[in-house]
Design an enzyme around this catalytic site. Structure first.
Site, PDB file in Angstrom:
ATOM      1  N   ASN A   1     -26.536  26.369  17.057  1.00  0.00           N
ATOM      2  CA  ASN A   1     -25.085  26.591  16.367  1.00  0.00           C
ATOM      3  C   ASN A   1     -24.423  27.907  16.884  1.00  0.00           C
ATOM      4  O   ASN A   1     -23.144  27.849  17.042  1.00  0.00           O
ATOM      5  CB  ASN A   1     -24.793  26.078  15.123  1.00  0.00           C
TER       6      ASN A   1
ATOM      7  N   GLN B   1     -25.181  20.086  16.403  1.00  0.00           N
ATOM      8  CA  GLN B   1     -24.317  20.639  17.423  1.00  0.00           C
ATOM      9  C   GLN B   1     -24.452  20.005  19.001  1.00  0.00           C
ATOM     10  O   GLN B   1     -23.550  20.226  19.789  1.00  0.00           O
ATOM     11  CB  GLN B   1     -24.736  22.221  17.512  1.00  0.00           C
TER      12      GLN B   1
ATOM     13  N   GLY C   1     -24.163  16.733   7.947  1.00  0.00           N
ATOM     14  CA  GLY C   1     -25.703  17.491   8.382  1.00  0.00           C
ATOM     15  C   GLY C   1     -26.590  18.073   7.491  1.00  0.00           C
ATOM     16  O   GLY C   1     -27.701  17.594   7.475  1.00  0.00           O
ATOM     17  N   THR C   2     -25.807  18.557   6.430  1.00  0.00           N
ATOM     18  CA  THR C   2     -26.682  19.220   5.378  1.00  0.00           C
ATOM     19  C   THR C   2     -27.652  18.412   4.844  1.00  0.00           C
ATOM     20  O   THR C   2     -28.898  18.268   4.494  1.00  0.00           O
ATOM     21  CB  THR C   2     -25.911  20.057   4.286  1.00  0.00           C
TER      22      THR C   2
ATOM     23  N   HIS D   1     -17.978  15.676  11.910  1.00  0.00           N
ATOM     24  CA  HIS D   1     -17.024  16.769  12.346  1.00  0.00           C
ATOM     25  C   HIS D   1     -17.310  17.599  13.412  1.00  0.00           C
ATOM     26  O   HIS D   1     -16.417  18.518  13.741  1.00  0.00           O
ATOM     27  CB  HIS D   1     -16.484  17.641  10.651  1.00  0.00           C
TER      28      HIS D   1
ATOM     29  N   THR E   1     -22.009   4.982  -3.500  1.00  0.00           N
ATOM     30  CA  THR E   1     -20.950   4.073  -2.969  1.00  0.00           C
ATOM     31  C   THR E   1     -20.675   4.532  -1.723  1.00  0.00           C
ATOM     32  O   THR E   1     -20.322   5.829  -1.345  1.00  0.00           O
ATOM     33  CB  THR E   1     -19.669   4.005  -3.715  1.00  0.00           C
TER      34      THR E   1
ATOM     35  N   CYS F   1     -21.126  28.699   7.686  1.00  0.00           N
ATOM     36  CA  CYS F   1     -21.718  28.823   6.295  1.00  0.00           C
ATOM     37  C   CYS F   1     -21.918  30.099   5.820  1.00  0.00           C
ATOM     38  O   CYS F   1     -22.435  30.251   4.761  1.00  0.00           O
ATOM     39  CB  CYS F   1     -23.117  27.689   6.346  1.00  0.00           C
TER      40      CYS F   1
ATOM     41  N   SER G   1     -23.522  14.970  12.200  1.00  0.00           N
ATOM     42  CA  SER G   1     -22.419  15.196  11.478  1.00  0.00           C
ATOM     43  C   SER G   1     -21.098  14.878  12.026  1.00  0.00           C
ATOM     44  O   SER G   1     -21.041  15.606  13.273  1.00  0.00           O
ATOM     45  CB  SER G   1     -22.563  16.643  10.773  1.00  0.00           C
TER      46      SER G   1
END
Length: 392
Positions: free
Chosen positions: A151, A179, A71-72, A201, A237, A325, A199
């Site tokens: 979030n 989120q 996400g970042t 996760h 990669t 974070c 993202s």
């Protein structure tokens, strides 16, 4: 190990079937997807399958999906990329006061480069008014970036309305949907967005992999320079196992979204009602209705959020006081200050976020333990003593 994990806004577990899918790309089909031989071609084909899975979940074309490290990176690329590619048109960006730090810090960086940012305020529920966005638009506005759902407090933003305004005024529109994916329906056409970050996760996929949706025809400077991966837009990669995991996770998340949301929201509502009824001087943060189904954020007066988290941890319950974070920082959350909470109340905030694995028994245990912990901490609190002195 926490028996009861209620910090799913920070990260979720990886689904067993997602992990199983990823495994063979570490050990058997481990080729570099940019190679011409068969092991490389197999990896490349698997990446393209995952791209189609993401496209289907977002209702876009596979060619509009680019894989990132999370996400970042997606937020950074969308915002810096759009700002740089459109600098000839103007250097004004619109955002909100409650964005994730991945957005806010990116905007601060651009401000140092001569960009101007208008931060639209939110109401007491953390909601952006689309009309405020409309009136902030100027001739030199090149980008609007507003998150799909917050979030910390779970408030869902009126993205489609903002999307319509952006379209009318021909301004690029990015949404941080990190989120939102898996929690609420996400459709880039319906939302009217040009750029969308996600993202893996956050929806039972692996950490360290994400995606950016880039509407066809949108000009975006690359953030990463190097090889020709991701059709020359994002060098490096490819993280093949991660991408496979993201594809598998988003496909399942989209299929289960409705059924999961209903079940999780029912458990969350039960917990919320119990807390508000059994613990005095607690307030609900965020929108009472338009919020993520798994999110419960409360402020408990007269106690420190950090102390509350430690006591919950001792009771085998994992929660959070702000966004993951910033867990190392002692400043109250910028989101809670933005919705108008005074410092001392913002400090006593607790965020509990459920997963599809959260059980009725776990919620009952939190309902039992939390009032006792709050009572104990309040008895030790000089603030509580002072405020309630007249009662004794």
């Amino acid at each position: 190990m926490n028996k009861i994990y209620l910090d799913n806004a920070a990260t979720t577990f990886v689904r067993r079937e997602v992990a199983d899918k990823m495994l063979s790309y570490f050990t058997d089909c481990y080729g570099n997807a940019s190679s011409v031989y068969s092991t490389g071609r197999d990896a490349k084909k698997a990446i393209e399958d995952a791209r189609r899975q993401v496209a289907k979940a977002l209702n876009c074309q596979a060619a509009e999906v680019f894989f990132t490290s999370g996400g970042t990176e997606s937020d950074n690329w969308a915002i810096k990329g759009a700002a740089l590619a459109n600098a000839d048109k103007g250097k004004h960006i619109i955002s909100s006061t409650i964005e994730h730090h991945a957005v806010l810090h990116t905007l601060e960086f651009l401000q140092k480069q001569g960009y101007e940012v208008t931060y639209v305020k939110v109401d007491e529920f953390g909601m952006v008014d689309p009309e405020d966005v409309r009136s902030a638009i100027r001739e030199d506005t090149v980008l609007i970036t507003i998150m799909a759902a917050n979030n910390e407090i779970g408030t869902i933003q009126p993205i489609s309305e903002i999307g319509r305004i952006a379209r009318e005024r021909k301004v690029l529109f990015h949404t941080d949907a990190v989120q939102a994916i898996g929690a609420i329906p996400v459709d880039v056409e319906e939302m009217g967005v040009d750029l969308l970050s996600l993202s893996a996760h956050k929806f039972y996929g692996p950490k360290g992999v994400g995606a950016l949706y880039v509407r066809k025809g949108v000009r975006l400077e690359p953030l990463m320079h190097g090889g020709a991966q991701e059709r020359g837009r994002r060098a490096g990669t490819e993280n093949v196992p991660g991408i496979i995991g993201l594809g598998a996770a988003i496909e399942i998340a989209a299929l289960k979204q409705k059924e999961n949301a209903a079940r999780i929201a029912a458990l969350r509502d039960d917990l919320q009602q119990s807390i508000l009824e059994n613990i005095p001087e607690v307030r609900l943060n965020g929108h009472p209705v338009n919020r993520l189904p798994n999110n419960l954020n409360i402020s408990v007066k007269y106690i420190e959020g950090e102390a509350l988290l430690l006591m919950l941890d001792l009771a085998g319950i994992a929660g959070s006081s702000g966004s993951a974070c910033t867990s190392g920082s002692l400043d109250p959350s910028h989101v809670l200050l933005a919705i108008g909470l005074p410092h001392e109340i913002a400090h006593g905030s607790l965020r509990l976020t459920l997963s599809e694995d959260t059980t009725r028994e776990e919620i009952d245990e939190v309902k039992r333990v939390l009032p006792q912990i709050v009572q104990r901490l309040r008895e030790m609190s000089p603030l509580y003593e002072k405020e309630n002195h007249h009662v004794h």
